[in-house]
Design a protein around this motif. Structure first.
Motif, PDB file in Angstrom:
ATOM      1  N   ARG A 103       0.841  -1.186   0.000  1.00 55.54           N
ATOM      2  CA  ARG A 103       0.000   0.000   0.000  1.00 55.54           C
ATOM      3  C   ARG A 103       0.877   1.238   0.000  1.00 55.54           C
ATOM      4  O   ARG A 103       2.087   1.174   0.240  1.00 55.54           O
ATOM      5  CB  ARG A 103      -0.935   0.013   1.211  1.00 55.54           C
ATOM      6  CG  ARG A 103      -0.220   0.033   2.545  1.00 55.54           C
ATOM      7  CD  ARG A 103      -1.157  -0.229   3.706  1.00 55.54           C
ATOM      8  NE  ARG A 103      -0.430  -0.494   4.937  1.00 55.54           N
ATOM      9  CZ  ARG A 103      -0.280   0.373   5.927  1.00 55.54           C
ATOM     10  NH1 ARG A 103      -0.803   1.593   5.807  1.00 55.54           N
ATOM     11  NH2 ARG A 103       0.386   0.056   7.013  1.00 55.54           N
ATOM     12  N   ARG A 104       0.249   2.365  -0.292  1.00 57.27           N
ATOM     13  CA  ARG A 104       0.948   3.643  -0.257  1.00 57.27           C
ATOM     14  C   ARG A 104       0.179   4.565   0.678  1.00 57.27           C
ATOM     15  O   ARG A 104      -1.041   4.693   0.575  1.00 57.27           O
ATOM     16  CB  ARG A 104       1.009   4.249  -1.663  1.00 57.27           C
ATOM     17  CG  ARG A 104       1.716   5.576  -1.732  1.00 57.27           C
ATOM     18  CD  ARG A 104       1.851   6.056  -3.159  1.00 57.27           C
ATOM     19  NE  ARG A 104       0.555   6.369  -3.759  1.00 57.27           N
ATOM     20  CZ  ARG A 104       0.399   6.802  -5.008  1.00 57.27           C
ATOM     21  NH1 ARG A 104       1.461   6.909  -5.795  1.00 57.27           N
ATOM     22  NH2 ARG A 104      -0.800   7.062  -5.484  1.00 57.27           N
ATOM     23  N   ARG A 105       0.894   5.161   1.619  1.00 55.04           N
ATOM     24  CA  ARG A 105       0.252   6.088   2.558  1.00 55.04           C
ATOM     25  C   ARG A 105       0.550   7.522   2.158  1.00 55.04           C
ATOM     26  O   ARG A 105       1.692   7.897   1.924  1.00 55.04           O
ATOM     27  CB  ARG A 105       0.734   5.850   3.982  1.00 55.04           C
ATOM     28  CG  ARG A 105       0.331   6.954   4.951  1.00 55.04           C
ATOM     29  CD  ARG A 105       0.230   6.482   6.369  1.00 55.04           C
ATOM     30  NE  ARG A 105      -0.906   5.594   6.543  1.00 55.04           N
ATOM     31  CZ  ARG A 105      -1.263   5.088   7.725  1.00 55.04           C
ATOM     32  NH1 ARG A 105      -0.571   5.392   8.806  1.00 55.04           N
ATOM     33  NH2 ARG A 105      -2.297   4.292   7.825  1.00 55.04           N
ATOM     34  N   LEU A 106      -0.511   8.308   2.100  1.00 50.83           N
ATOM     35  CA  LEU A 106      -0.395   9.733   1.805  1.00 50.83           C
ATOM     36  C   LEU A 106      -0.726  10.538   3.050  1.00 50.83           C
ATOM     37  O   LEU A 106      -1.662  10.193   3.795  1.00 50.83           O
ATOM     38  CB  LEU A 106      -1.363  10.146   0.691  1.00 50.83           C
ATOM     39  CG  LEU A 106      -1.336   9.351  -0.619  1.00 50.83           C
ATOM     40  CD1 LEU A 106      -2.396   9.883  -1.575  1.00 50.83           C
ATOM     41  CD2 LEU A 106       0.038   9.431  -1.261  1.00 50.83           C
ATOM     42  N   LEU A 107       0.031  11.575   3.303  1.00 51.17           N
ATOM     43  CA  LEU A 107      -0.322  12.586   4.280  1.00 51.17           C
ATOM     44  C   LEU A 107      -0.756  13.813   3.502  1.00 51.17           C
ATOM     45  O   LEU A 107       0.024  14.361   2.710  1.00 51.17           O
ATOM     46  CB  LEU A 107       0.860  12.935   5.179  1.00 51.17           C
ATOM     47  CG  LEU A 107       1.078  12.028   6.389  1.00 51.17           C
ATOM     48  CD1 LEU A 107       1.584  10.667   5.945  1.00 51.17           C
ATOM     49  CD2 LEU A 107       2.030  12.666   7.372  1.00 51.17           C
ATOM     50  N   VAL A 108      -2.002  14.188   3.675  1.00 50.50           N
ATOM     51  CA  VAL A 108      -2.575  15.286   2.895  1.00 50.50           C
ATOM     52  C   VAL A 108      -2.941  16.417   3.857  1.00 50.50           C
ATOM     53  O   VAL A 108      -3.769  16.242   4.764  1.00 50.50           O
ATOM     54  CB  VAL A 108      -3.820  14.837   2.120  1.00 50.50           C
ATOM     55  CG1 VAL A 108      -4.395  15.997   1.313  1.00 50.50           C
ATOM     56  CG2 VAL A 108      -3.471  13.675   1.187  1.00 50.50           C
ATOM     57  N   GLY A 109      -2.299  17.573   3.655  1.00 53.27           N
ATOM     58  CA  GLY A 109      -2.594  18.729   4.477  1.00 53.27           C
ATOM     59  C   GLY A 109      -3.871  19.405   3.996  1.00 53.27           C
ATOM     60  O   GLY A 109      -3.983  19.802   2.830  1.00 53.27           O
ATOM     61  N   CYS A 110      -4.845  19.498   4.894  1.00 56.27           N
ATOM     62  CA  CYS A 110      -6.130  20.113   4.592  1.00 56.27           C
ATOM     63  C   CYS A 110      -6.365  21.237   5.605  1.00 56.27           C
ATOM     64  O   CYS A 110      -5.700  21.303   6.636  1.00 56.27           O
ATOM     65  CB  CYS A 110      -7.258  19.083   4.685  1.00 56.27           C
ATOM     66  SG  CYS A 110      -7.046  17.684   3.580  1.00 56.27           S
ATOM     67  N   PRO A 111      -7.288  22.146   5.339  1.00 53.49           N
ATOM     68  CA  PRO A 111      -7.540  23.233   6.289  1.00 53.49           C
ATOM     69  C   PRO A 111      -7.850  22.706   7.696  1.00 53.49           C
ATOM     70  O   PRO A 111      -8.810  21.970   7.896  1.00 53.49           O
ATOM     71  CB  PRO A 111      -8.766  23.937   5.683  1.00 53.49           C
ATOM     72  CG  PRO A 111      -8.667  23.663   4.218  1.00 53.49           C
ATOM     73  CD  PRO A 111      -8.107  22.271   4.120  1.00 53.49           C
ATOM     74  N   GLY A 112      -6.973  23.034   8.645  1.00 54.18           N
ATOM     75  CA  GLY A 112      -7.209  22.671  10.039  1.00 54.18           C
ATOM     76  C   GLY A 112      -6.870  21.251  10.419  1.00 54.18           C
ATOM     77  O   GLY A 112      -7.056  20.858  11.573  1.00 54.18           O
TER      78      GLY A 112
END
Length: 378
Positions: free
Chosen positions: A320-329
């Motif tokens: 699998r591939r893990r993404l860290l996605v920066g979103c508002p707050g």
């Protein structure tokens, strides 16, 4: 010894109102738990949550300040440990170094004055169950850590207890050996039919082994259920975050109708199945693999929640591939089992998920300072 092929040999266990205090500190606070005959029950929780104290009370090493323990029809509180006829396996093998494997396993039978011929036959059968019959004449120092733990398991089972307690028995082993022994323990449990109560702080180990799991937190049980129940339908934030990685979207309840709740999460409308009081606070728990990554300008499917963000990091984890996605707050965790295309840090994306993919649990308002939902646990 009759060949143990069914769960008929196991015994039920009932804990009622177990309480233990040390001075002003309450270690256990009214614990209730029912374990079915032949069940594999795991007590899961962080250090200091009360799971080992509970195990020690069942074994008779610690007496409760209040509450009752019944093994089948037998009350255990006040009964000395050596009269409970319960098998115990510890993290440290506690084998007698001067005795061969067969003598170590035979020790409980010798204490019970089992005739030598019968004891020899029983030891041979139990060593075969744990796959160590060919090592019967070796000494503990000549065995690997995994083999020593299997000897300890055979010794705890050789006198045919109806209940076996295991206190983090794999904690001292490396990851690969631990995974191998997990499957061995699961096989042995099926084969001998004894009721197992297993203590661990390892969530993956609990998921692999257990018929049911009791999640402990600060001396209380947060939730009891199958691995699937706890993972798919956690009832508390602690249970959700301790058992598996989670995105937690906290907010105020706008509406709750027909088993569907809508939250206002700092201006983001999020819907999920559950119940909550309108005007109160709650949280939606969303597992990383339930989130889909779209192009930044893509239209999400009808009825899906969606959230825009920027890819902060991409971690390759083999399958699998893990993404860290920066979103508002907030920072969202996303696990892609079959990545559709290469994504790089700094790329804008749109995240979406079906309403039914999340679960509503009671929660607190969002923290004043935005922080990642959880560390990048793998």
């Amino acid at each position: 010894m009759p060949e143990p092929t069914t769960r008929d040999h196991g015994v039920g266990l009932e804990l009622s109102g177990l309480t233990k205090r040390y001075g002003a500190a309450t270690v256990l606070d009214g614990v209730d738990l029912s374990v079915a005959p032949g069940e594999f029950m795991t007590l899961l929780g962080p250090s200091g949550s009360g799971k080992t104290t509970t195990l020690n009370m069942i074994a008779g090493f610690v007496e409760p300040d209040a509450g009752q323990i019944h093994m089948g029809d037998t009350p255990l509180v006040g009964l000395p440990a050596h009269k409970r006829d319960i098998g115990v396996v510890f993290q440290h093998y506690a084998l007698f170094p001067h005795m061969r494997v067969d003598a170590n396993v035979a020790f409980p039978l010798r204490q019970r004055r089992v005739p030598k011929a019968e004891a020899a036959r029983t030891v041979s059968e139990m060593l075969d169950v744990v796959g160590l019959g060919h090592l019967a004449r070796r000494y503990p120092r000549e065995l690997s850590g995994g083999q020593q733990q299997r000897v300890a398991l055979a010794r705890a089972l050789v006198f045919r207890p109806r209940l076996l307690l295991l206190d983090e028995p794999l904690g001292a082993l490396d990851k690969r050996l631990r995974e191998t022994l997990q499957m061995e323990i699961k096989r042995i449990h099926r084969e001998v039919g004894v009721t197992f109560v297993f203590v661990t702080h390892d969530q993956e180990e609990a998921l692999v082994l257990s018929d049911r799991i009791a999640v402990f937190n600060e001396g209380r049980i947060e939730q009891v259920g199958t691995a699937q129940d706890l993972y798919e339908r956690p009832r508390t934030l602690f249970a959700a975050e301790f058992l598996g990685d989670s995105n937690v979207l906290r907010g105020r309840v706008r509406s709750a109708d027909g088993g569907v709740v809508e939250l206002d999460c700092d201006g983001l409308a999020v819907t999920a199945p559950g119940t909550a009081a309108v005007g109160g606070t709650a949280a939606v728990v969303l597992r990383p693999e339930r989130v889909t990554v779209l192009d930044a300008d893509a239209q999400p499917p009808a009825g899906h929640n969606h959230l825009d963000g920027i890819v902060d990091d991409v971690v390759y984890l083999g399958g699998r591939r893990r993404l860290l996605v920066g979103c508002p707050g907030r920072t969202m965790l996303v696990d892609e089992m079959a990545p559709r295309r290469g994504l790089t840090p700094g790329e804008p994306v749109r995240l979406c998920w079906a309403a039914v993919a999340g679960t509503v649990v009671a929660g607190d308002p969002a923290p004043a300072t935005p922080e990642p939902t959880r560390a990048v646990a793998v």
